[in-house]
Design a protein around this motif. Structure first.
Motif, PDB file in Angstrom:
ATOM      1  N   LEU A   4       0.848  -1.194   0.000  1.00  0.00           N
ATOM      2  CA  LEU A   4       0.000   0.000   0.000  1.00  0.00           C
ATOM      3  C   LEU A   4       0.878   1.236   0.000  1.00  0.00           C
ATOM      4  CD1 LEU A   4      -2.514  -1.158   2.760  1.00  0.00           C
ATOM      5  CD2 LEU A   4      -2.843  -1.280   0.286  1.00  0.00           C
ATOM      6  N   CYS A  22      -4.558   5.906  -2.084  1.00  0.00           N
ATOM      7  CA  CYS A  22      -3.791   4.747  -1.632  1.00  0.00           C
ATOM      8  C   CYS A  22      -3.822   3.721  -2.749  1.00  0.00           C
ATOM      9  CB  CYS A  22      -4.380   4.176  -0.354  1.00  0.00           C
ATOM     10  SG  CYS A  22      -3.629   2.616   0.177  1.00  0.00           S
ATOM     11  N   ALA A  24      -2.842   0.109  -4.227  1.00  0.00           N
ATOM     12  CA  ALA A  24      -2.581  -1.227  -3.702  1.00  0.00           C
ATOM     13  C   ALA A  24      -2.053  -2.142  -4.794  1.00  0.00           C
ATOM     14  CB  ALA A  24      -3.858  -1.807  -3.119  1.00  0.00           C
ATOM     15  N   MET A  34     -11.025  -1.923   2.807  1.00  0.00           N
ATOM     16  CA  MET A  34      -9.981  -0.907   2.920  1.00  0.00           C
ATOM     17  C   MET A  34     -10.363   0.122   3.974  1.00  0.00           C
ATOM     18  SD  MET A  34      -7.745  -1.956   0.801  1.00  0.00           S
ATOM     19  CE  MET A  34      -6.650  -0.545   0.883  1.00  0.00           C
ATOM     20  N   ARG A  72     -13.554   4.051  -3.600  1.00  0.00           N
ATOM     21  CA  ARG A  72     -12.555   3.175  -4.191  1.00  0.00           C
ATOM     22  C   ARG A  72     -12.835   2.997  -5.669  1.00  0.00           C
ATOM     23  NH1 ARG A  72     -12.736  -2.108  -0.901  1.00  0.00           N
ATOM     24  NH2 ARG A  72     -11.234  -2.853  -2.470  1.00  0.00           N
ATOM     25  N   VAL A  79      -7.845   3.344  -3.353  1.00  0.00           N
ATOM     26  CA  VAL A  79      -8.866   3.848  -2.440  1.00  0.00           C
ATOM     27  C   VAL A  79      -8.535   5.310  -2.139  1.00  0.00           C
ATOM     28  CG1 VAL A  79      -7.624   3.067  -0.362  1.00  0.00           C
ATOM     29  CG2 VAL A  79     -10.110   3.413  -0.285  1.00  0.00           C
ATOM     30  N   CYS A  96      -3.269   4.176   5.207  1.00  0.00           N
ATOM     31  CA  CYS A  96      -4.173   3.293   4.495  1.00  0.00           C
ATOM     32  C   CYS A  96      -3.938   1.872   5.015  1.00  0.00           C
ATOM     33  CB  CYS A  96      -3.848   3.385   3.004  1.00  0.00           C
ATOM     34  SG  CYS A  96      -4.690   2.247   1.942  1.00  0.00           S
ATOM     35  N   ALA A  98      -5.423  -2.479   4.794  1.00  0.00           N
ATOM     36  CA  ALA A  98      -6.220  -3.487   4.099  1.00  0.00           C
ATOM     37  C   ALA A  98      -6.562  -4.626   5.055  1.00  0.00           C
ATOM     38  CB  ALA A  98      -5.448  -4.039   2.900  1.00  0.00           C
ATOM     39  N   TYR A 111      -6.772  -5.143  10.865  1.00  0.00           N
ATOM     40  CA  TYR A 111      -6.216  -4.875   9.550  1.00  0.00           C
ATOM     41  C   TYR A 111      -4.877  -5.588   9.390  1.00  0.00           C
ATOM     42  CZ  TYR A 111      -9.973  -1.682   8.657  1.00  0.00           C
ATOM     43  OH  TYR A 111     -11.231  -1.154   8.447  1.00  0.00           O
TER      44      TYR A 111
END
Length: 124
Positions: A4, A22, A24, A34, A72, A79, A96, A98, A111
Motif C-alpha cells: 500500500l 492509496c 494497492a 480498505m 474506491r 482507495v 491506508c 487493508a 487490519y
C-alpha cells in the motif's frame, strides 16, 4: 502480500480540502476491505473510515462524518479519502490499511496490511 502506498498529503489551511490516495498491489484488491486511520503526535492511531469491497458499505468515525468521504476504484486498485472542511485537529499522519476479513472494522488489530503513511497538516 499487499503493498500500500499513500499519497496526497500536505499543508492546508483550516476549511480547505485534500484528497488522499492509496494505491494497492499484490492481492486481488477488489476482495479487500480498505480503511483509513490517522495518528497525531502523542496519540494512538485511530479509525477514520472504511469501505467494503464493492463500495456499497462505508463507515466513518463520528469526528469526520459529513466532512470526509471514502471511495474506491477497483479498476485502478486505489482507495481515496476526500477530506473537506478540514480542521487543525485533523492534523496527523494518515495511513491506508487493508483487511482480509469482510467487516468494516474500526480496530487497528483487524487490519492485515498498512501503508507507510502520509502527513496532513491543517493550519489555523
Amino acid at each position: 502480500q499487499v503493498q500500500l502506498v499513500e499519497s496526497g498529503g500536505g499543508l492546508v489551511q483550516a476549511g480547505g480540502s485534500l484528497r488522499l490516495s492509496c494505491a494497492a498491489s499484490g492481492r486481488t484488491f477488489s476482495r479487500l476491505v480498505m480503511g483509513w486511520f490517522r495518528q497525531a503526535p502523542g496519540k494512538e492511531r485511530e479509525f477514520v473510515a472504511a469501505i467494503n469491497w464493492s463500495g456499497g458499505w462505508r463507515r466513518y468515525a463520528d469526528s469526520v462524518k459529513g466532512r470526509f468521504t471514502i471511495s474506491r476504484d477497483n479498476a485502478k486498485n486505489t482507495v481515496y479519502l476526500q477530506m473537506n472542511s478540514l480542521k487543525p485537529e485533523d492534523t496527523a499522519v494518515y495511513y491506508c490499511a487493508a483487511d482480509l476479513g469482510g467487516g468494516l472494522e474500526t480496530s487497528t488489530y483487524e487490519y492485515d496490511y498498512w501503508g507507510q503513511g502520509t502527513q496532513v497538516t491543517v493550519s489555523s
